[in-house]
Each structure stands twice: as structure tokens, then as C-alpha cells.
Design a protein around this motif. Structure first.
Motif, mmCIF file in Angstrom:
data_model
loop_
_atom_site.group_PDB
_atom_site.id
_atom_site.type_symbol
_atom_site.label_atom_id
_atom_site.label_comp_id
_atom_site.label_asym_id
_atom_site.label_seq_id
_atom_site.Cartn_x
_atom_site.Cartn_y
_atom_site.Cartn_z
ATOM 1 N N GLY A 186 0.792 -1.227 0.000
ATOM 2 C CA GLY A 186 0.000 0.000 0.000
ATOM 3 C C GLY A 186 0.824 1.276 0.000
ATOM 4 N N LYS A 187 2.150 1.155 0.157
ATOM 5 C CA LYS A 187 3.005 2.334 0.041
ATOM 6 C C LYS A 187 3.164 2.641 -1.440
ATOM 7 N N GLY A 188 2.319 3.465 -1.954
ATOM 8 C CA GLY A 188 2.480 3.847 -3.360
ATOM 9 C C GLY A 188 1.602 3.088 -4.330
ATOM 10 N N ARG A 189 0.833 2.100 -3.819
ATOM 11 C CA ARG A 189 -0.027 1.328 -4.720
ATOM 12 C C ARG A 189 -1.362 1.055 -4.051
ATOM 13 N N GLY A 249 -2.099 -0.793 -9.685
ATOM 14 C CA GLY A 249 -2.113 -0.300 -8.307
ATOM 15 C C GLY A 249 -1.522 1.097 -8.213
ATOM 16 N N ARG A 251 -3.531 4.679 -7.494
ATOM 17 C CA ARG A 251 -3.099 5.547 -6.398
ATOM 18 C C ARG A 251 -2.817 6.957 -6.912
#
Lengths: 458, 239
Positions: free
Chosen positions: A432-435, B217, B221
Motif C-alpha cells: 500500500g506504500k504507493g499502490r 495499483g 493511487r
């Protein structure tokens, strides 16, 4: 402490402008290499030959080394054998001490980096001057090389300008490359003239003739070998090649692979001492003969230190040489570090997406990525496995080995699509860091198949 | 020709996230008259664990795979990376296990496809597709240039095919590399996306949904206007 590449890389990337510039600069070198390689119709044959010659030489190293040493001594050089870095350093120091040498001028040598020669000699009171421009810049900054061919590639000319203002008294604010190079030339010229000894590395040693072959673009090795009375060569034992014919294969590959040049500006053969002078060759093992017995990793000994694997590596280009803890970074460095000391260097093994580009550019066809894959299999038994990956691997295997459980889990999975963000995007979630997370399908393929929905299609 | 039995291998993440790629692959095989079966009980081939350094966790899964597909003459899958991994780790897979494009191009030797896809697409040349399965020539290797993916896509009516700069550079997914080295992984993905979008393509397509998942992804984002589709879905258009 086993520093992790991932963390150092994240710090490097924080300076986005620097990362982009580093990445693009090195990819340009990769593209220059591509153009040079494409200009030789026999390129892939040359790589195959290079690989075969190296494997042959490495597996007959005793013969070729003896032949090389005999020829070199017959030519008038003196050959020393060093089993490790310490012996190498001691031999060199003894040569300098016996001749009351106070200053040693060096051309580029990754082997002396490996042996940590400079700090050793400095601790004994010897002045050591690097004469390769990039190496000299870094020496003035008290920093190690970040790349094995272009050691200061991570620096911009403005930084060099500033450094020279302070160290070489150049004009304020002048970072014109020609001006700075000229200033370095004047400064180094004086060092060559006043040094009591010169040390060069060796790209190759020719067994049939006893030649030491050094490739440079700056001619600095030649300056060193031409002025002081004592010329010392530091040479790894794997650098020996049978004869001129085999040498020619490597000479054609080296500069093209390294910098995208058809040849380096200077390819110098040192065969014997100048009149009234001395030439000493220190042949260094330092773990190399152990690698010969390492079936999975013997191929690392084929390396000719061209750095093509670094220039193509998408991870190296975006993380810089200092993000690796081994003195040689990039794919070859990951492997050499693990061969040297897994405990110390295992933090570099993550620095690979297994894209296999390194295997394809390597002029000696070293299976670099395959070796990194093999090292990863060792990490757990060394107690160096990443905990998250270990948990995940075990957990996934548990799930995947139980198809019924897996299918039930998948039926429930779409719930994640609707889970509040704070539960999913937190510090525990590296993805979830960046995606964003992928979205689970409403119905899995297996479920659709079971319900006969796929075959129903008209 | 003797009757051959076709088994469809739908990798774990395709099954869960992109079943439409599995469906399209099945339809392509139907179209060729190779009615494929989907052996129940498939999960994962073990590649993620093995690449992360846990081959031992992959072994039972490889054995499971071998058992499930033991009776099939051909095993077809919409994933280049999984196909490459299984081929390297199980005996008897050469000449039997194929990524769908590889099968269409090399074995079925299709010359035409009936579908239409009136869009501009950018091909994502995945590392294992290029450097292990040789779906296209690798940019590092000095060999005649070819692309099986491009050739197949060009059979679809109305399509315009482009390729990004740094044509086969890694996107940074790399399985668990993406979570162990998230900073580099995301950075590589951002660069890859930029190169794809610079072609002006409406869709990014390729033989590995795993790379596309990673890029998707990042695109979501960063709210980048990128759309993704597995190559089998384009090739199966109109089927």
C-alpha cells in the motif's frame, strides 16, 4: 550489522531528482553499449567464447598462473603471491618501506578496494594518491566508489566544482567540465612527478607472454608506470588469460560493455621494468580459489568488471551504489558479497526483481540472476530471511496446498474490496506504500467453472 | 491429428483477480477446436514463495500441479511468468506447457483472428515473457528483432500497437520484491507507466497480469488515466 538495501534505497529515492538523473544517466550508458554490441554481427558469439575461455582458464588456473608467473619473471618482473588481502597489503607495504617510498600514486583498482589497501598504507604513514579522475574526486571527499567503472557517477559537476574550489583552489562557481579536468590534470601531474612508486590494477594477465594489460581512458596508469622507479601491479588470480588470441576476445567486449566505446583510449601492455626500474606483480587469491569449488557460484570468477550488469540493473539505477553494503554494487556485487560473507552482506540479496537483464548483458554470460535466486534459498538457514516474506510464504503454501480452503477464502475475499481504507493502508502493508490493492473479482474462475458458467458461453 | 487433451492452468491471482483472462484463454482454445478442461483443485504453482527464497514451500504446490495435470497433453495458461517457473521446476513440461500467446504463435500457428479491438494499445513486455519464454527478442541480446505478441495483436482488426521506451525494462513487480523493496518497486512502476502512457495508448496489455496488477495499483493511487487488459482478452475479442 546487516544493513538492508531496501532502506538505503528508499533514502536514495527520496531525492527524486537525483534518482531520476542517476537512472537516466546509466541507462544512456546501457544504450551506448547496445549500439556498440549491435555493430558487431558476431557479438553473441564473442560472449559465448568469452564465457568458454574464462571457464577453461578458471578450471586450469594452476597451469596458467604458473606459466604467467614464469614468463613475467623471465621478462624481469618480480612476482609475489598473496593468499589474502592482509598478505597483499603487507607485501606492498614492505616494497614501499624497503625503498623509503613516501608517496604512492595509484590508477584504478577494484582489487585494492577489496583489500582495503589505502587505509592500511595510510595507517603506516604512506601518502596514497588516486590518479583516476573519478577516484581522485572521491578520495578528496573521503568517499568510496559508487560504481566500479565510473566511480563518481553519482556526483554532478557542480559538486565537483565546489570540491575543487576547496581542495585545488579553482575559480569560485566554475564547474565547466573541461576547466575542472584541466585543474585535475595539473594537480595530478605534480603527484606523478613526486611519487616514489606507482600501483596499477590489471584487467588481464597474459600467460603466454607475461604481459599485464591495463585498460584506461585517462592514460593515468601509463603516467604512473612511466615516472616512478617502482611499478607495483595488483592482480586477482582470475585475471589471467591464456594468450593474445583469447585476450582479443575480451578486449573487444570490455569497453563496449562497460562504457559503449569500441575500445578504451589506452590499452597498455606492461611486460618488463624500465631500465634501472622495478616491476612487481602481486597475485592475489583472497577467496577466489575457494569459489572454484562452489558449483553454484564458480561463474562469478568469469567477471571482467565491466559493470554492464550495474548499468542495466533497474534496481541499481534507481538506488545508487551506496545502497549496497558490498564494495562492488549491483548484480555482481550482490553475489560477490554473499561469497565473501553472507552474514555481512545478505542485506543486498533483496536488490533484485529477477528481471534477468543482467544475464543478458554480461559479456562473460555469468548467470547473475540465477545466482541471486540461489542465494535467496540460503537466507533462511543463515537466519537472514525477511520475516514478512517468510510468514507470507508459509501462510500462502498452507492455503494453496488446501484447494477447498483456498476456494472458500476466495469467496470471502471480495469483502476486502469494501473494507475501510485505514484498516488496509497502514504501516503493515508494504504494498500500500504507493499502490492501491488489486480488486478481487466478484466470482473466481474456479467458481464460474464449477457453476458451468464458462462453458455456457455461446 | 490424434486427439489431444488440453488442460487450462489458471494461476492463483488470475483466478482471484482477473478471471476474465482465464475465460478469454478458454475461448481462444475453443475457437481453435481444442476444448480445454479446467482441472479442479488448482491453486498456485509456488513461484512467489520460491522467488522469495522459500523453494521448500513451493515444492508441495509443484507436486500438486504435476498431479492435477498428469493426464493432459497440453497445459495452457494466461501467465508467462508462471509458465516459465513451472517449466524450470518440473520435468516433462517442455513441449506440453505453454503460455497462451506462445501456444497460438508457435504451436497452433494462427494466421488470423476474427475479433476487432479499435484501440491503441501499448505492449507490456514482461521480463519472464521476454527473457525466459522468448515471446519477443530481448533488447540486450543481439538477435533479429521479433515479437510474437505484436504479431498476434496485429491480427485483430482496428488495433494500433505501440511499445514503450525502454521496451523490456522491468516494471518492478517481481513478486515479493514488491513488498520487500517497496520504494524501488514503486519507482520502477512509475517510470514504466510513464513510458506506456507516453505512447498515447488507451490500454496497456501484456501476457502477465501480475505486472499489470502492480502498474494498475500505482495508476489508481496516482489517479493516472491508464487502462489495463490481458492480451488474451484482446485476442479473444468477438469470440
Amino acid at each position: 550489522m546487516n544493513a538492508r538495501h531496501a532502506e538505503a534505497a528508499a533514502r536514495f529515492i527520496q531525492n527524486k531528482a537525483q534518482e531520476e538523473w542517476h537512472n537516466e544517466t546509466l541507462f544512456l550508458v546501457r544504450e551506448k553499449r547496445d549500439r556498440q554490441a549491435a555493430s558487431l554481427p558476431e557479438w553473441e558469439q564473442l560472449r559465448q567464447l568469452a564465457s568458454q575461455i574464462k571457464m577453461h582458464t578458471i578450471t586450469h588456473l594452476d597451469n596458467y598462473l604458473e606459466q604467467f608467473a614464469d614468463r613475467a619473471e623471465a621478462n624481469g618482473a618480480i612476482v609475489h603471491w598473496a593468499k589474502d588481502a592482509h598478505e597483499h597489503n603487507e607485501i606492498i607495504y614492505a616494497l614501499l618501506r624497503e625503498r623509503q617510498v613516501e608517496k604512492l600514486v595509484k590508477s584504478k583498482s577494484m582489487l585494492t578496494e577489496e583489500c582495503r589497501l589505502n587505509p592500511y598504507l595510510i595507517s603506516k604513514g604512506i601518502e596514497v594518491v588516486e590518479s583516476d579522475l573519478g577516484e581522485r574526486i572521491l578520495q578528496l571527499m573521503n568517499k568510496p566508489p559508487s560504481h566500479i567503472v565510473m566511480p563518481a557517477i553519482h556526483l554532478k559537476r557542480q559538486e565537483v566544482g565546489k570540491l575543487f574550489e576547496e581542495k585545488l583552489q579553482t575559480e569560485k562557481g566554475n564547474s565547466d567540465p573541461a576547466y575542472l579536468a584541466h585543474a585535475a590534470r595539473l594537480h595530478l601531474r605534480n603527484e606523478f612527478l613526486t611519487a616514489g612508486a606507482a600501483l596499477t590494477g590489471a584487467n588481464f594477465g597474459v600467460a603466454a607472454t607475461g604481459d599485464v594489460v591495463v585498460c584506461t581512458n585517462e592514460g593515468n596508469a601509463d603516467m604512473g608506470a612511466s615516472f616512478p622507479k617502482l611499478h607495483i601491479v595488483s592482480m586477482g588470480i582470475e585475471k589471467v588469460t591464456p594468450d593474445y588470441k583469447t585476450l582479443s576476445v575480451f578486449i573487444r567486449l570490455l569497453a563496449r560493455s562497460a562504457t559503449g566505446q569500441p575500445a578504451t583510449a589506452y590499452t597498455s601492455h606492461y611486460r618488463k621494468p624500465r631500465k634501472g626500474c622495478e616491476m612487481h606483480i602481486v597475485l592475489v587469491d583472497n577467496g577466489r580459489s575457494d569459489i572454484i569449488g562452489h558449483a553454484d557460484h564458480i561463474q562469478t570468477l568469469k567477471c571482467i568488471r565491466c559493470a554492464a550488469c550495474m548499468n542495466t540493473c533497474p534496481v541499481y539505477r534507481r538506488s545508487g551504489g551506496y545502497s549496497y553494503t558490498c564494495f562492488i554494487p549491483g548484480p555482481i556485487g550482490v553475489n560477490l558479497g554473499m561469497l565473501k560473507s553472507p552474514g555481512e552482506y545478505s542485506g543486498n540479496v533483496s536488490a533484485c526483481s529477477l528481471c534477468y537483464s543482467c544475464n543478458n548483458v554480461c559479456p562473460a554470460k555469468i548467470d547473475l540472476a540465477d545466482q541471486i535466486y540461489k542465494w535467496r534459498q540460503q537466507l533462511d538457514s543463515l537466519g537472514k530471511a525477511d520475516r514478512t516474506k517468510k510468514l507470507l510464504s508459509g501462510g500462502l503454501r498452507y492455503l494453496f496446498a488446501r484447494p477447498a480452503l483456498y476456494n472458500t477464502a476466495l469467496r470471502l475475499a471480495p469483502i476486502i474490496n469494501k473494507t475501510p481504507r485505514f484498516l488496509i493502508y497502514n504501516n503493515l502493508n508494504a504494498w500500500g506504500k504507493g499502490r492501491e490493492l488489486p480488486v478481487f473479482a466478484k466470482e473466481s474462475f474456479a467458481h464460474m467453472w464449477k457453476k458451468g458458467k464458462i462453458k455456457q458461453h455461446p | 491429428m490424434a486427439y489431444s487433451k488440453f488442460g487450462l492452468f489458471v494461476p492463483c491471482y488470475v483466478n482471484a483477480l482477473y478471471p476474465e483472462a482465464g475465460v478469454a484463454t478458454w475461448r481462444l482454445l475453443e475457437y481453435l477446436g481444442a476444448g480445454a478442461e479446467y482441472p479442479a483443485g488448482q491453486t498456485c504453482c509456488g513461484q512467489p514463495m520460491a522467488n522469495a527464497g522459500f523453494e521448500r514451500e513451493a515444492e508441495p504446490l509443484l507436486r500438486q500441479f504435476d498431479r492435477l495435470f498428469a493426464l493432459y497433453d497440453f497445459i495452457i495458461t494466461p501467465s508467462a511468468s508462471c509458465a516459465a517457473f513451472v517449466k524450470e521446476h518440473l520435468d516433462g513440461m517442455n513441449g506440453r506447457l505453454y503460455e497462451i500467446c506462445e501456444y497460438l504463435h508457435d504451436v497452433a500457428k494462427v494466421e488470423t483472428l476474427p475479433g476487432k479491438f479499435p484501440h491503441k494499445v501499448s505492449i507490456h513486455n514482461s521480463c519472464h515473457g521476454v527473457r525466459k519464454l522468448h515471446l519477443s527478442s530481448a533488447s540486450e541480446q543481439m538477435e533479429p528483432r521479433y515479437s510474437k505478441l505484436k504479431k498476434l495483436l496485429s491480427m485483430v482488426e482496428g488495433i494500433e500497437v505501440a511499445e514503450p521506451a525502454c521496451v523490456d525494462e522491468c516494471c518492478g513487480f517481481g513478486g515479493m520484491f514488491s513488498i520487500e523493496e517497496p520504494a524501488v518497486s514503486v519507482c520502477m512502476g512509475q517510470d514504466k507507466l510513464k513510458n506506456h502512457l507516453a505512447t498515447g495508448a488507451e490500454y496497456i496489455t501484456g501476457a502477465d497480469s501480475s505486472c499489470l496488477m502492480h502498474l494498475q495499483g500505482i495508476a489508481r493511487r496516482e489517479k493516472m488515466p491508464a487502462r489495463f487488459i490481458h492480451i488474451s482478452q484482446i485476442l479473444a475479442a468477438g469470440l
